[in-house]
Design a protein around this motif. Structure first.
Motif, PDB file in Angstrom:
ATOM      1  N   ASP A  86      -6.846   2.189   7.437  1.00  0.00           N
ATOM      2  CA  ASP A  86      -6.144   0.916   7.270  1.00  0.00           C
ATOM      3  C   ASP A  86      -5.637   0.490   8.641  1.00  0.00           C
ATOM      4  N   GLU A 110       0.817  -1.210   0.000  1.00  0.00           N
ATOM      5  CA  GLU A 110       0.000   0.000   0.000  1.00  0.00           C
ATOM      6  C   GLU A 110       0.849   1.258   0.000  1.00  0.00           C
ATOM      7  N   PHE A 121      -9.490   6.737   3.757  1.00  0.00           N
ATOM      8  CA  PHE A 121      -9.716   5.363   4.214  1.00  0.00           C
ATOM      9  C   PHE A 121      -8.937   5.102   5.490  1.00  0.00           C
ATOM     10  N   ASN A 152      -4.360  -2.643  -4.018  1.00  0.00           N
ATOM     11  CA  ASN A 152      -3.422  -3.596  -3.421  1.00  0.00           C
ATOM     12  C   ASN A 152      -3.502  -4.955  -4.121  1.00  0.00           C
ATOM     13  N   THR A 186      -5.981  -3.965   7.470  1.00  0.00           N
ATOM     14  CA  THR A 186      -7.355  -4.299   7.083  1.00  0.00           C
ATOM     15  C   THR A 186      -7.643  -4.046   5.609  1.00  0.00           C
ATOM     16  N   THR A 187      -6.720  -3.382   4.881  1.00  0.00           N
ATOM     17  CA  THR A 187      -6.915  -3.204   3.446  1.00  0.00           C
ATOM     18  C   THR A 187      -6.048  -4.170   2.638  1.00  0.00           C
ATOM     19  N   GLU A 244     -11.841   2.481   1.300  1.00  0.00           N
ATOM     20  CA  GLU A 244     -11.281   1.155   1.578  1.00  0.00           C
ATOM     21  C   GLU A 244     -11.408   0.221   0.375  1.00  0.00           C
ATOM     22  N   ARG A 245     -12.563   0.288  -0.308  1.00  0.00           N
ATOM     23  CA  ARG A 245     -12.765  -0.604  -1.454  1.00  0.00           C
ATOM     24  C   ARG A 245     -11.732  -0.347  -2.553  1.00  0.00           C
ATOM     25  N   MET A 268      -8.794   1.054  -2.197  1.00  0.00           N
ATOM     26  CA  MET A 268      -7.442   0.720  -1.748  1.00  0.00           C
ATOM     27  C   MET A 268      -7.208  -0.779  -1.784  1.00  0.00           C
ATOM     28  N   ILE A 269      -8.195  -1.551  -1.374  1.00  0.00           N
ATOM     29  CA  ILE A 269      -8.070  -3.011  -1.440  1.00  0.00           C
ATOM     30  C   ILE A 269      -7.896  -3.457  -2.886  1.00  0.00           C
TER      31      ILE A 269
END
Length: 524
Positions: A146, A62, A144, A286, A226-227, A279-280, A282-283
Motif C-alpha cells: 500500500d 485500511e 500487499f 476498503n 494506492t489501495t 491488493e485486490r 484490500m481495495i
C-alpha cells in the motif's frame, strides 16, 4: 424605626448555612474519586495476569479493517482488545513502546523511514535486527503493498498533460492538499519536493476529507494510498512516480517481542494470515467500508470466512438513528462521563485551594491567572502531544491531565472573584467579634463566594465535555471515537452521532448544576 430581631437571621447567616451542605458535597466527591481510583488500582492488579492481547491501529480505513482481521484471528485463542484510530505513526508507535498495545498493522517503508529513521532504504532483515534491539519484532507479511502516490482529477490531469509527478513542477499554480502526516514525514512531502523540484506550498487536510475536497475542486492534488477505494470511484489519475522516490510499503505486523511467549496460541494463529490479502482484496474491503458503509467487524469476518465483497453482501448501511443508538453508546458514554467527572474533581481540588491562596495577593494572583490562562490558549492536540511526551504513554492519563489543566482557569478565577466580592466591612466585623482568620474564611468568605465558585465549576465542566472528544485521538475513548472514525470514512452521520451526545451531555451538566444551585445554594 428599628427592625425586630425576630424578622429573621441576617442574610450573611442564611448564606453561610449553605456551607455545611456544600462541604458535604465536596467531601462526597473526593471520597467517590478516591474510591474509584482504589477500585481501578485493585482491578488493574487483579487483571495483571490476565491481560488481553491489545491490538492498535492508525486512523484510516485500511488500518481499522486490518486491526479487526488481526483481532478476530486471535480471538479464539486469547482475550483481545482493539484500540482503533489512535492517530498517526508517532502516536501508535508510542502506544506500542509504552505497552499500551501489543501489536498493530504497519508498513515496511514507514518502519524504515519514520520509526527507524534510516537515511537509505533497508532490507527487512536489517530492519528486524534494528527493531529487536528496541524490543520489537516485525513479521507476518500480509501480502500487499500500500504505497504512497499523488493523484489528480482525470479531466484536469488530461487537460494539463500531467501523467508523472515530475510534470507537476511546470504547474506552480496547482493547489496541493496533503495529509498532515504526509507533510511532516521523512518519506513524505519534504523529500518528495526536493526529489522532484516542486515549489508548491501544500495545505494540510485530513486524508478522509481530502477526497471530498478534490472532487469539489477545492484542491487539485492530494496524497493517496494506492489501495484506497475512492481512486476508481472518483475517477482519479494516479501520477507515476517516475523517479522512484517512494519505497515499498508492504503491510506487516509490528509487535512487542514478548507477544509470542505471552500469547503462543494466538500468535500461531496470526501466522496463518501471511500472504492472505492481496491488493485486490484490500481495495475491495476498503470499498465496503468507505462506499457501502459496512462495519469493520463485518468486513473482517467475511474476509476470514472466505467470502468476497460480492458474495458477502452485508447489512445495509445504518441510518443516523442506528449510528446514534449503536451498541457502543453505553461504553462511550461511560468513558466520556468518567473523563469529565474525574478531571473536574481534580481541577476543583487543585483550583479552589489555589484561588484561596492567591486571592488576597495581587502579584501572585496575576501570575497564577496568567499561567492557567496560558493553558487555555494551547491547542488541544498540542497539549495532548506534550503530555504524551511527559508521561511517556498514551491513553487516559495524559487525556485526564489535559482536561484538568483546561478546567483550572474558570475555577481559580471564580474563586478569586468570589472572595474579592465579600464586603471588607463584614470581614472586619467578624474579626472584631473574635473570629480567627481561618474561621472567617470558613464561615463568612467561602459561603458568600460559593455561588461564584460553583459557576466556575459549571463553566469548567462544559469545557471538559467538549474538549474530551479529542481524547479519542490518543486512545482514551469517549464520544470522540465516533468523530475520529467518521473523519477517516468521511461519514458525516457518524461524526454527528459522536457530536450530538456530547452536546446533550453538556446540556445535562448545565441542568444538574441548576438543580444543585436550587437545592444547596438557594435554600433558606
Amino acid at each position: 424605626m428599628r427592625c425586630r430581631a425576630t424578622d429573621g437571621p441576617p442574610a450573611g447567616r442564611r448564606r453561610a448555612s449553605a456551607l455545611p451542605r456544600a462541604g458535604r458535597c465536596w467531601r462526597w466527591a473526593v471520597a467517590a474519586l478516591l474510591g474509584a481510583l482504589a477500585a481501578l488500582a485493585w482491578n488493574a492488579a487483579r487483571a495483571a495476569d490476565d491481560a488481553p492481547l491489545r491490538i492498535g491501529s492508525k486512523r484510516f480505513t485500511e488500518a481499522y479493517v486490518l486491526a479487526q482481521v488481526l483481532a478476530q484471528t486471535a480471538a479464539p485463542h486469547a482475550r483481545t482488545e482493539v484500540l482503533s484510530g489512535l492517530g498517526n505513526t508517532a502516536i501508535v508507535y508510542e502506544a506500542l513502546r509504552s505497552g499500551r498495545i501489543d501489536l498493530y498493522p504497519e508498513y515496511l517503508g514507514t518502519i524504515d523511514q519514520e520509526i527507524l529513521k534510516n537515511p537509505q532504504p533497508s532490507t527487512p532483515d536489517a530492519m528486524a535486527r534494528q527493531l529487536a534491539a528496541l524490543g520489537f519484532g516485525v513479521g507476518i507479511p500480509l501480502g500487499f503493498n500500500d504505497g504512497y502516490a499523488l493523484a489528480m482529477r482525470e479531466g484536469d490531469a488530461a487537460r494539463l498533460g500531467i501523467r508523472r509527478i515530475s510534470d507537476l513542477a511546470a504547474h506552480a499554480g496547482l493547489k496541493f492538499g496533503l495529509s498532515n502526516e504526509f507533510i511532516g514525514r521523512q518519506d513524505g512531502w519534504p523529500g518528495l519536493a526536493r526529489a522532484y523540484g516542486l515549489a508548491q506550498r501544500p495545505g494540510g487536510i485530513d486524508h478522509g476529507l481530502a477526497y471530498d475536497a478534490l472532487a469539489r475542486g477545492q484542491i487539485d492534488v492530494m496524497d493517496i494510498y494506492t489501495t484506497d477505494a475512492k481512486i476508481g470511484h472518483l475517477g482519479l489519475r494516479v501520477l507515476e512516480d517516475d523517479r522512484a522516490y517512494f519505497p515499498r510499503y508492504d503491510a506487516v505486523v509490528l509487535y512487542r517481542l514478548d507477544v509470542p511467549q505471552r500469547f503462543p496460541a494466538a500468535w500461531q494463529a496470526l501466522q496463518q494470515l501471511a500472504g492472505s490479502i492481496d491488493e485486490r482484496r484490500m481495495i475491495a474491503m476498503n470499498a465496503r467500508a468507505e462506499l457501502d458503509g459496512v462495519p469493520f467487524e463485518t468486513i473482517a469476518r467475511d474476509h476470514l470466512a472466505g467470502r468476497d465483497a460480492a458474495a458477502a453482501g452485508g447489512p445495509a448501511p445504518r441510518g443516523f438513528a442506528g449510528k446514534l443508538l449503536g451498541a457502543d453508546l453505553a461504553r462511550l458514554t461511560a468513558q466520556h462521563v468518567g473523563l469529565v467527572a474525574a478531571s473536574v474533581v481534580l481541577a476543583v481540588l487543585l483550583g479552589v485551594p489555589l484561588g484561596i491562596a492567591v486571592a488576597s495577593r495581587p502579584v501572585w494572583r496575576a501570575w497564577v491567572l496568567g499561567v492557567t490562562g496560558v493553558f487555555q490558549t494551547v491547542p488541544s492536540l498540542a497539549m495532548l502531544a506534550v503530555l504524551i511526551w511527559a508521561f511517556g504513554r498514551i491513553g487516559t492519563l495524559p487525556a485526564l491531565a489535559a482536561l484538568t489543566l483546561y478546567a483550572l482557569l474558570p475555577i481559580v478565577r471564580n474563586t478569586c472573584t468570589g472572595l474579592a466580592g465579600v464586603p471588607a466591612g463584614l470581614k472586619a466585623a467578624a474579626m472584631a467579634l473574635g473570629l480567627r482568620r481561618g474561621a472567617v474564611l470558613r464561615h463568612i468568605e467561602l459561603p458568600l463566594a460559593l455561588p461564584t465558585v460553583v459557576a466556575g465549576v459549571r463553566t469548567a465542566t462544559v469545557i471538559c465535555v467538549g474538549t474530551a472528544t479529542l481524547a479519542a485521538f490518543i486512545g482514551a475513548g469517549g464520544y470522540g471515537e465516533r468523530i475520529v472514525t467518521g473523519l477517516a470514512l468521511n461519514d458525516n452521520a457518524l461524526m454527528l452521532a459522536g457530536a450530538l451526545p456530547a452536546a446533550l451531555l453538556a446540556l445535562a451538566c448545565e441542568a444538574a448544576f441548576e438543580l444543585l444551585e436550587r437545592a444547596v445554594l438557594r435554600r433558606p
